[in-house]
Scaffold this active site. Structure first.
Site, mmCIF file in Angstrom:
data_model
loop_
_atom_site.group_PDB
_atom_site.id
_atom_site.type_symbol
_atom_site.label_atom_id
_atom_site.label_comp_id
_atom_site.label_asym_id
_atom_site.label_seq_id
_atom_site.Cartn_x
_atom_site.Cartn_y
_atom_site.Cartn_z
ATOM 1 N N ASP A 286 -40.511 56.572 100.452
ATOM 2 C CA ASP A 286 -40.749 55.188 100.093
ATOM 3 C C ASP A 286 -39.489 54.681 99.384
ATOM 4 O O ASP A 286 -38.590 55.443 99.031
ATOM 5 C CB ASP A 286 -42.002 55.073 99.209
HETATM 6 C C1 GLC Z 1 -42.655 49.424 99.166
HETATM 7 C C2 GLC Z 1 -44.005 50.040 99.459
HETATM 8 C C3 GLC Z 1 -44.134 50.579 100.849
HETATM 9 C C4 GLC Z 1 -43.315 49.739 101.790
HETATM 10 C C5 GLC Z 1 -41.863 49.964 101.434
HETATM 11 C C6 GLC Z 1 -40.916 49.149 102.327
HETATM 12 O O1 GLC Z 1 -42.221 49.769 97.885
HETATM 13 O O2 GLC Z 1 -44.463 51.032 98.564
HETATM 14 O O3 GLC Z 1 -45.527 50.589 101.167
HETATM 15 O O4 GLC Z 1 -43.560 50.103 103.134
HETATM 16 O O5 GLC Z 1 -41.601 49.667 100.071
HETATM 17 O O6 GLC Z 1 -41.044 47.798 102.050
#
Ligand code: GLC
Length: 754
Positions: A286
């Site tokens: 993430d």
């Molecule tokens: C965010 C979220 C995740 C998302 C990623 C990309 O922090 O936790 O669910 O897909 O970043 O935007």
């Protein structure tokens, strides 16, 4: 017999074709891998944000020019938030036409419940209990996203969510592993279709692996400490369903799980996901979470984090830039075996081949298709249908609903009632601001031309900026709109009062300690009830709310969540009876936030309610100031029809137990009922929940008719994961419960051995 042989032959043929295709891709990947330098391999493990939109904290050293150079030198494997057929083409050309091997980028984006056409938020879709709602919604989302140059969505989010304080419950399918598993399979299949290289499908991403929804206190990103029993039997099952459904990618979670950050967990990523489950896609971290292992206290520095994450099975680094900085040196120095890096790169390249990107890196960059595929009438129709099926009728005591279309006058009240923005939800991708059909518009288009529709704002819930990444300003008190609202309610035959949350009260970083209605909403409800008892309260929210007063006092109460681009029409379809509501709660609604985390599949404890004695002794598991039960339980939802259950029968079968129940629609209206089956394994080596959803069927019940519904429960439904992740059922007594929700059930017991 002949037909079966032919069909099985076709299936075998299809499988062998698929195997041949996979074998060909495996050869192509290996040939490419053999040509790659160490630097080029590391390049594939980097996923960087475009400069078009940020969904997380932007790194201080972020520089789009620097990234453009990296792309040109083969130093980037994928980009997120690069948008449109044109935009992705620009970025793709940088990679394909400049780097030595011309390896195409993969473009990912958060298409959580739609790209331009917003479907209801995932929690709402789960409230439909209809996998076709999930599938068709994902198909629409994929078609629009793929037409806009995207290859990959960071969806479905399948974190089991038992705590309404956690803002991301809105993105989930709720508190139950079985219902979440049903929706997961449909979402993955809807996004990916039969062929990832088709230009209307995209790679899906099961997230956040794992247990993100168990953050202590419901506080986002917080510590997760759970037992193996909960991990194996509640958290992991939907992820295994995603893996078994062929999901292309996984995203690991920000949180630590029992002392080990998910990014650094070899147990989760190698033992379970890539080992036991045989997952052959790739794992993306993430946003920045690899680097966050330092702040977790699990890695000493970026280099240590890069080593630990890659070894643990995090194949691609989203915006921590740890792999870019350190992987080459780690491999060159022998601190990291190049075979581990090769495995990660092989997985990433395989998905790119499956997407058809090596055949034609620009296959998804078709501006003609983009213009034809987005926001179409067909897509909006799917959103409207999904919205209708997601709506849960919580109360209709006085038969106020459905409203007659030729009602003389309707007062529509609430800032949320004429909002064209809130119904879009907070993970709104490329939805156009203020593009939803509001409740007011839906009602205006549904009523007869003679009906007088009036509107009053009544309350102000938020003020100032409303964005995905900034704090929201809630207005604590504002009664300035009360007089106008009371006046329109007084003169109307019926009032539709829309209460709830702003969409930016839920989602990432939006945990709340209090889940009552904010601001002056409840105060307004009380004032309106004094002048007109014919009030339909429409809830617009992304999490369970503590609404005991509304439940007690409102004549009618309808849960509509954030219902997407067609919200107003979906809601009006239900309010005026064009659609008989069929939704069931995927989450428990509490009397008070103090009951959270609240979920139906609880354990007995050693001192359950049955230990309570008449003379008020306190020695049993309870609160002295609130009930244990939910205000509205998991699986609860009414219809305009009425369904009576009886004649529950259990009979042993070769593989377990056959369950049959009789249901009668005692009303004059056709309706859909979700018949739910729960079990309690009374004595087991790990104590079992007093009820656990193991099966359900949605049945259309004609007015006045009686049906018998049957279920087969086998070891698959009656077993559970034991220590060591071994799944099996234990001999003994099982209580089987059947009903239209998790509370009001018929029950019988049976002794079984396996
Ligand atoms: C965010 C979220 C995740 C998302 C990623 C990309 O922090 O936790 O669910 O897909 O970043 O935007």
């Amino acid at each position: 017999m002949m037909l079966v042989l032919i069909l099985s032959g076709i299936l075998v043929e299809a499988q062998s074709t698929m195997d041949e295709k996979d074998e060909k891709i495996a050869r192509q990947v290996q040939e490419l891998l053999d040509k790659m330098t160490l630097a080029e391999k590391v390049g594939q493990t980097n996923l960087y944000n475009g400069t078009w939109e940020f969904t997380g904290p932007v790194p201080a050293d972020d520089n789009s020019q620097e990234k453009a150079e990296l792309i040109k030198n083969g130093g980037v494997g994928g980009m997120l938030n690069v948008l449109t057929a044109k935009g992705t083409r620009e970025a793709q050309k940088l990679a394909v036409e400049n780097s030595r091997l011309g390896i195409p980028l993969i473009f990912g984006y958060d298409v959580i419940h739609g790209y331009r056409t917003m479907l209801p938020v995932p929690l709402a879709q789960a409230a439909s209990w209809d996998p076709e709602v999930a599938r068709k919604g994902a198909e629409v989302a994929a078609r629009e996203a793929a037409a806009s140059g995207l290859h990959w969505t960071f969806s479905p989010m399948i974190d089991i969510s038992r705590d309404a304080r956690w803002g991301r419950i809105m993105e989930s399918a709720g508190e139950d592993a079985f219902l979440t598993s049903v929706m997961t399979k449909a979402w993955v299949e809807g996004y990916q279709g039969e062929d990832l290289s088709a230009v209307h499908t995209i790679a899906a991403c099961a997230k956040h692996f794992a247990a993100y929804g168990f953050a202590e206190g419901g506080r986002d990103y917080n510590t997760v400490q759970i037992s193996d029993q909960t991990l194996y039997n509640v958290v992991l099952p939907p992820f295994k369903v995603a893996a078994d459904a062929g999901v292309a990618t996984f995203m690991n979670a920000f949180n630590e799980l029992n002392g080990v950050p998910a990014n650094g967990s070899e147990f989760l990523q190698r033992d379970i996901l890539k080992g036991k489950w045989g997952f052959d896609g790739f794992v993306v971290s993430d946003w920045g979470s690899i680097g966050e292992m330092i702040t977790h206290g699990f890695a000493a520095n970026d280099k240590d984090a890069a080593r630990k994450a890659m070894r643990a099975g995090s194949d691609m680094d989203m915006e921590a830039r740890a792999y870019e900085k350190h992987l080459e040196a780690l491999v060159s120095s022998g601190e990291l075996d190049e075979k581990i890096l090769d495995d990660a790169v092989r997985r990433i390249l395989t998905i790119k081949f499956k997407l058809g990107l090596f055949e034609d890196p620009y296959r998804y960059c078709d501006e003609q298709r983009e213009s034809e595929s987005i926001g179409t009438t067909e897509n909006l129709a799917v959103a409207r249908e999904a919205g209708r099926k997601s709506i849960v009728l919580l109360k209709n005591d006085k038969g106020l609903l459905p409203l007659p279309k030729d009602v003389k006058s309707i007062a529509v009240i609430g800032q949320l009632a004429n909002s064209k923005d809130v119904p879009l939800g907070s993970w709104r991708a490329q939805a156009v601001t203020n593009s939803a059909v509001s409740v007011l518009e839906g009602i205006e288009s549904a009523v007869s031309s003679d009906t007088e529709v009036t509107f009053a704002k009544g309350y102000t819930l938020t003020t100032g900026r409303r964005t995905f990444i900034h704090e929201l300003t809630i207005v604590p008190e504002d009664e300035t709109g009360f007089d106008e609202a009371i006046a329109v309610a007084k003169s109307a035959e019926v009032t539709v009062l829309v209460l709830g949350e702003d969409c930016f009260q839920t989602g990432e970083g939006r945990s709340q300690t209090d889940i009552q209605l904010k601001g002056s909403q409840l105060a307004l409800f009380r004032e309106l009830m004094k002048v007109n008892q014919n009030i339909v309260v429409v809830l617009m929210n992304g999490r369970p709310l503590a609404i005991p007063e509304l439940a007690a006092e409102a004549p009618a109460l309808v849960e509509t969540w954030f219902a997407g681009s067609q919200a107003g029409h979906s809601i009006a379809d239900v309010l005026f009876g064009k659609y008989n509501p069929s939704g069931k709660l995927p989450v428990s609604f509490p009397y008070h936030v103090g009951q959270e985390p609240l979920y139906y599949d609880r354990k007995s404890t050693g001192r359950p309610q049955t230990n309570a004695t008449d003379d008020g002794l306190v020695f049993w598991s309870h609160y002295t100031d609130a009930p244990n039960e939910a205000l509205y339980p998991f699986g609860y939802g009414l219809s305009y029809a009425n369904f009576a259950y009886d004649q529950l029968k259990l009979s042993k079968s070769d593989n377990g137990v056959t369950v049959s129940v009789s249901i009668t629609n005692t009303s004059s209206l056709d309706g859909i009922e979700t018949v739910q089956v729960y079990v309690h394994d009374v004595v087991a080596s790990w104590t079992q929940p007093t009820k656990r959803l193991v099966a359900y069927k949605q049945v259309e019940l004609k007015a006045g008719s009686t049906y018998t519904v049957e279920f087969e429960l086998t070891e698959q439904e009656l077993g559970f994961y034991h220590q060591g992740y071994e799944f099996y059922a234990e001999d003994g007594t099982f209580v089987v419960m059947v009903g239209g929700n998790s509370r009001d059930v018929l029950k019988k017991s049976i002794d079984l051995s396996f």
